[in-house]
Design an enzyme around this catalytic site. Structure first.
Site, PDB file in Angstrom:
ATOM      1  N   HIS B 320      36.027 -11.899   9.664  1.00 29.71           N
ATOM      2  CA  HIS B 320      34.772 -10.827  10.163  1.00 29.71           C
ATOM      3  C   HIS B 320      36.071 -10.387  10.926  1.00 29.71           C
ATOM      4  O   HIS B 320      35.131  -9.152  11.075  1.00 29.71           O
ATOM      5  CB  HIS B 320      33.835 -12.144  10.131  1.00 29.71           C
ATOM      6  CG  HIS B 320      32.769 -12.560   9.425  1.00 29.71           C
ATOM      7  ND1 HIS B 320      32.874 -13.816   9.067  1.00 29.71           N
ATOM      8  CD2 HIS B 320      31.775 -11.746   9.211  1.00 29.71           C
ATOM      9  CE1 HIS B 320      32.270 -13.805   8.316  1.00 29.71           C
ATOM     10  NE2 HIS B 320      31.581 -12.781   7.820  1.00 29.71           N
ATOM     11  N   GLY B 321      36.867 -10.648  11.822  1.00 27.64           N
ATOM     12  CA  GLY B 321      37.246  -9.869  13.157  1.00 27.64           C
ATOM     13  C   GLY B 321      38.090 -10.234  13.621  1.00 27.64           C
ATOM     14  O   GLY B 321      38.411 -11.555  14.154  1.00 27.64           O
TER      15      GLY B 321
END
Lengths: 510, 473
Positions: B320-321
């Site tokens: 996600h990041g």
């Protein structure tokens, strides 16, 4: 075709209509004027649109939609949902008060606690400028139009009340005190007048940020009846006619389809040749905003051939040209703009022209000062000698700046009391330059010397004789003169100050 | 350019749909590929070259894998292809983060080397699709696509290119070869798209404004603001992401491509295990099939099952990041999944107890979103601390910005969004799942569409633009 299939086709048609809506609206109505209180985005260059950066493509979208009837309608529907169903509005430029009254949001933001020191300094600048005008007997009036919130205080509830923090009251109190205690006669405070009107339904529109014609007429009569500078013939007890008009906050900002009734006075023009009352001023220039803009017909009818310059609007007379022939200058601004416009008055648009005109008139007034009683401030061992910083004595005489940031500090004698102080100097510049004279004030920000309390004096290449008259309040104050800010040398060969009317004379002119 | 961007809605989408439908014969894939590249170029400019390279590289390698005989070379080719995809992802997405942590540990200045890297939008999605394509070929689950254009259309398919769902080639291969364009799909796709857009612009964006107002100053956040912000973000992220998935599915259907469902009322779950069967299904399915099961899944003993879960959710967070907040978020979920397994074993996903949703699942998920939403671990710490600081004198203080947000329309939208917490688990699939062809159903669908179209048009045109959350992943 079955009903079910027809309904599916209808669904597809609705969807297609949605996607093609802006294009169809554009095709049918063409581009529409600016709405929503926003400036329309400019169309970008084609090369930028097809280039790798995405900004131009976003700008293109905005440019199209900002001119779209559909976006305006959408904005109206969005606003209408909250406003018509719940009596509320809360957008960038508009906020609702009690009973559906609408307020222009920037009036609250301008005087909030984050800006309060700057605002107060701006008001100090206005005070200085009115004092400067009075010191030189300059024919100028500063008219103050009201914030809606200052007059319609009882309507500032709900969302509007949250926008109005405690500093609004403090700033307003400062401004009222300043105009009440004004000794110059240059400040015309329409707000105080309207706050005392006992006809609340005649003061401000419900959905517009401006005053109603009735209140505007009261303001005009206040201006026209000024004791020193009566600028026109007051209009007493006129007939009124009612019209429905499009209020600016509701229509232009929220895009709501509402109108509001307004009673306009029937204005008959004055035949100046036949009337016994004659306007004292043959040439009046009025630099104004939308408040006087709403009574231009009254100004034109009841003043003798005024030149009206609506600040910021295109196709207006050139203010500098108009001022060249002016016998009287009237500067009208709404309260919320006083601090930002007068706080930087020598720099901002129309204000720069006003500043230049006042300097020019002040120089003429300075010719009649009591120069035989002048104090020479040049180096020479006199007690009144100025403090020349980052400047050097030239063998041939005079003081020349050394690099940038040269300063000359001097203090008019406190014992001159309430006499305006005249200043004159001889200055030689190697090219066109700008010179600043700062007057300290009771400022709240860190700076002791600010633009709003300064004179911006242009210097031409070669020899310059500059002169001006400062208010009596500068006596005993440490004034600062920045001869130039560039690295190029400027030479001061003479600097004198004198009481305007002589030490033995009255402080008032004959 | 996201789907709620007026430029997409009122220019790109109508032109694209018209072209794709006009060219729905042999040029169907070509038109999709061209439009997808234009779509990507619109937002990402020169980085479109990276997408094009990914298309060509994965297609070429897929063809080679297909033609190679079984053996070590074929395995090494697959590994090389997977590594190449991951290397691209690692360079663009994680290099700066990893270097930054090395700098912090060793006092170097390595992150400066990567400071100018721009994260290509949607890179996490198209690299994962490329990887799944290669692995599926190697496994024999699917044959390599002979047409570069068709493969390009698949990998760059603009409805799901920048924010998912992660589409597997085997699921859409037949549709790309023979697109199912029909009145039913066009009308159904349009309805689904508008429904997703409504979720995004009416609920997600509104909830997002509340969350932003609450989390604006994490160090000073109060108990009430922390919970309100966390709740608002919980609503925002669901409606944002599921709305985007609805729109992708809707456009895909209009183009004759069926994209699988990505959400199934996740907040109606009773356990986190069930939640992950209903949340971002395409991602959890991808990790299950291409990581969890190859690691041994739950067939290699209890300890290894827990280890596998931890690895999968560590990587889910990182996917996600590139930030510690996302990694902690993943580990947080992994830890609770392990706890569930410890508590109820393999049946953790099949618990039917509504009360569990409210006393367990939702609190855990809401708290986890605080980690996900925070800009830093320290910010997350401030918010989490505030969420238990009920005795603080300013516990009930709410930010001033919230008052301005509390307009009737916003409150209605937020309330509608809050209904997601109380939705029953097994309601039918809504207006688009009912039987097509019944006049009553069609009339209802038309009525709903009329209302939804009106609302989204007004909101899109009259409200400030806001990007999709999943844009960054």
């Amino acid at each position: 075709m079955s009903a079910s299939r027809l309904l599916r086709r209808a669904r597809l048609a609705v969807f297609s209509l949605c996607l093609l809506g802006p294009a169809l609206a554009w095709a049918v109505t063409g581009p529409v004027e600016s709405f929503g209180g926003r400036r329309q985005a400019e169309f970008p260059e084609v090369a930028d649109v097809i280039g790798p950066g995405a900004e131009a493509r976003a700008q293109l979208t905005d440019a199209v939609l900002d001119r779209s009837w559909l976006r305006r309608t959408a904005l109206g529907l969005r606003s209408g949902f909250d406003f018509f169903l719940f009596g509320q509005a809360d957008q960038d430029n508009a906020v609702s008060g009690l009973d559906g009254w609408l307020f222009y949001r920037p009036q609250f933001e301008a005087w909030n606690c984050e800006a309060v020191d700057q605002v107060r300094d701006g008001l100090e600048a206005l005070r200085f400028q009115s004092e400067f005008a009075a010191a030189g007997d300059l024919p100028v009036l500063f008219a103050i139009a009201p914030n809606k919130a200052s007059v319609e205080r009882d309507r500032v509830g709900g969302r509007a009340a949250r926008e109005m923090d405690a500093c609004y009251d403090q700033v307003e109190a400062d401004l009222r005190r300043m105009t009440r205690e004004d000794q110059t006669g240059r400040l015309v405070d329409h707000t105080a007048l309207l706050q005392n009107l006992d006809s609340p339904e005649r003061r401000f529109y419900r959905y517009d940020t401006h005053w109603r014609p009735w209140a505007a007429l009261e303001a005009f009569n206040q201006l026209a009846g000024h004791p020193v500078y009566p600028s026109g013939l007051p209009l007493e007890h006129p007939q009124f006619e009612t019209v429905r008009q499009r209020p600016d906050i509701a229509r232009r900002i929220l895009a709501l389809p509402v109108t509001e009734a307004a009673e306009y006075p029937v204005v008959s023009p004055v035949n100046w040749d036949e009337t016994e009352e004659r306007a004292r001023f043959a040439s009046i220039v009025v630099s104004h905003d939308s408040f006087y803009g709403s009574i231009r017909d009254i100004l034109e009818a009841r003043m003798a051939a005024p030149v009206l310059v609506h600040q910021g609007l295109p196709e207006m007379p050139d203010l500098s040209e108009a001022l060249a022939e002016a016998d009287l200058l009237i500067v009208e601004r709404v309260e919320r703009h006083l601090h930002d416009q007068f706080g930087r008055w020598a720099e901002v648009g129309g204000e720069a022209a006003i500043h230049a005109w006042l300097l020019e008139r002040s120089a003429l007034a300075a010719r009649r000062c009591a120069w035989d009683e002048a104090l020479d401030l040049m180096p020479g061992g006199t007690a009144a000698e100025a403090d020349f910083r980052r400047m050097e004595n030239l063998p041939a005489g005079g003081m020349q700046t050394r690099g940038s940031n040269a300063r000359i500090h001097f203090t008019p004698p406190a014992e001159w009391g309430d006499a305006p102080v005249c200043v004159r100097a001889s200055v030689t510049a190697t090219r066109d330059e700008q010179s600043w004279v700062f007057v300290p004030g009771a400022l709240l920000s860190d700076a002791r010397y600010v633009n709003g309390r300064s004179l911006h004096i242009p210097l031409e290449e070669g020899a310059n004789e500059i002169a001006f008259v400062l208010p009596a309040s500068v006596a005993g104050e440490n004034l600062r003169w920045d001869p130039v800010r560039s690295n190029r040398p400027v030479t001061v060969t003479a600097l004198e100050i004198a009481p305007r009317f002589g030490r033995s004379a009255s402080s008032q002119p004959d | 350019m996201v789907f709620s961007d007026p430029a997409f809605l009122f220019a790109f989408l109508p032109i694209s749909l018209a072209l794709i439908l006009l060219l729905s014969g042999k040029a169907h894939s070509l038109s999709i590929l061209a439009l997808s590249l234009v779509f990507y170029y619109w937002t990402s400019g020169a980085l479109t070259v990276l997408l094009a390279a990914s298309i060509f590289g994965n297609w070429l390698l897929g063809r080679q894998l297909q033609d190679m005989p079984e053996g070590r070379w074929r395995d090494w080719s697959l590994r090389a292809g997977v590594c190449a995809n991951l290397a691209v992802l690692a360079y663009f997405k994680y290099a700066w983060f990893i270097a930054g942590n090395i700098d912090a540990l060793l006092g170097w200045d390595a992150s400066g080397l990567f400071a100018t890297i721009i994260l290509p939008i949607g890179i996490s999605f198209f690299t994962f699709q490329g990887i799944s394509y290669l692995i599926d070929i190697r496994r024999g689950d699917v044959e390599a696509e002979p047409s570069l254009i068709r493969f390009g259309a698949y990998l760059s398919f603009f409805p799901q290119l920048i924010a998912g769902p992660i589409v597997r080639y085997r699921d859409v291969r037949d549709d790309f070869r023979a697109p199912q364009i029909s009145l039913d799909n066009l009308a159904g796709g349009a309805s689904r798209f508008v429904h997703g857009l409504l979720k995004k612009v009416l609920i997600a964006d509104t909830a997002g404004r509340f969350a932003d107002a609450c989390f604006n100053a994490p160090a000073e956040i109060s108990f009430a603001a922390a919970w309100l912000g966390a709740l608002a973000f919980t609503i925002q992220i669901y409606f944002d992401f599921s709305g985007y998935s609805d729109m992708a599915i809707g456009i895909g259907r209009m183009c004759g491509i069926r994209i699988r469902e990505n959400f199934c009322r996740p907040y109606s779950s009773a356990t986190l295990t069930e939640f992950w069967r209903r949340w971002h299904i395409s991602l959890s399915g991808w990790f299950r099939d291409y990581l969890y099961i190859p690691l041994g899944g739950n067939r290699a003993g209890t300890i290894r099952t827990y280890r596998n879960l931890a690895i999968v959710f560590l990587l889910t967070g990182a996917w996600h990041g590139a930030a510690w907040t996302f990694i902690l978020w993943g580990l947080f979920h992994g830890a609770f999944l392990i706890i569930e397994r410890l508590a109820v074993g393999a049946r953790a996903g099949d618990v039917h107890a509504i009360w569990l949703r409210f006393v367990y699942l939702l609190p855990v998920v809401i708290i986890s979103w605080v980690l996900f939403r925070a800009d830093s671990v320290a910010d997350a710490g401030h918010v989490l601390l505030a969420m238990v600081s009920l005795t603080d004198p300013a516990a009930w203080h709410l930010p001033e910005a919230l008052h301005a947000l509390a307009t009737p329309l916003n409150l209605i939208a937020l309330t509608l969004g809050g209904l997601v917490f109380v939705m029953p688990k097994d309601v039918s699939g809504g207006v688009w799942a009912a039987q097509t062809g019944r006049t009553g159903v069609e009339a209802w669908r038309l009525s709903y569409l009329l209302v939804a179209v009106s609302v989204v048009t007004v909101l899109v045109l009259a409200t400030d633009f806001s990007p999709f959350l999943y844009f960054q992943f």
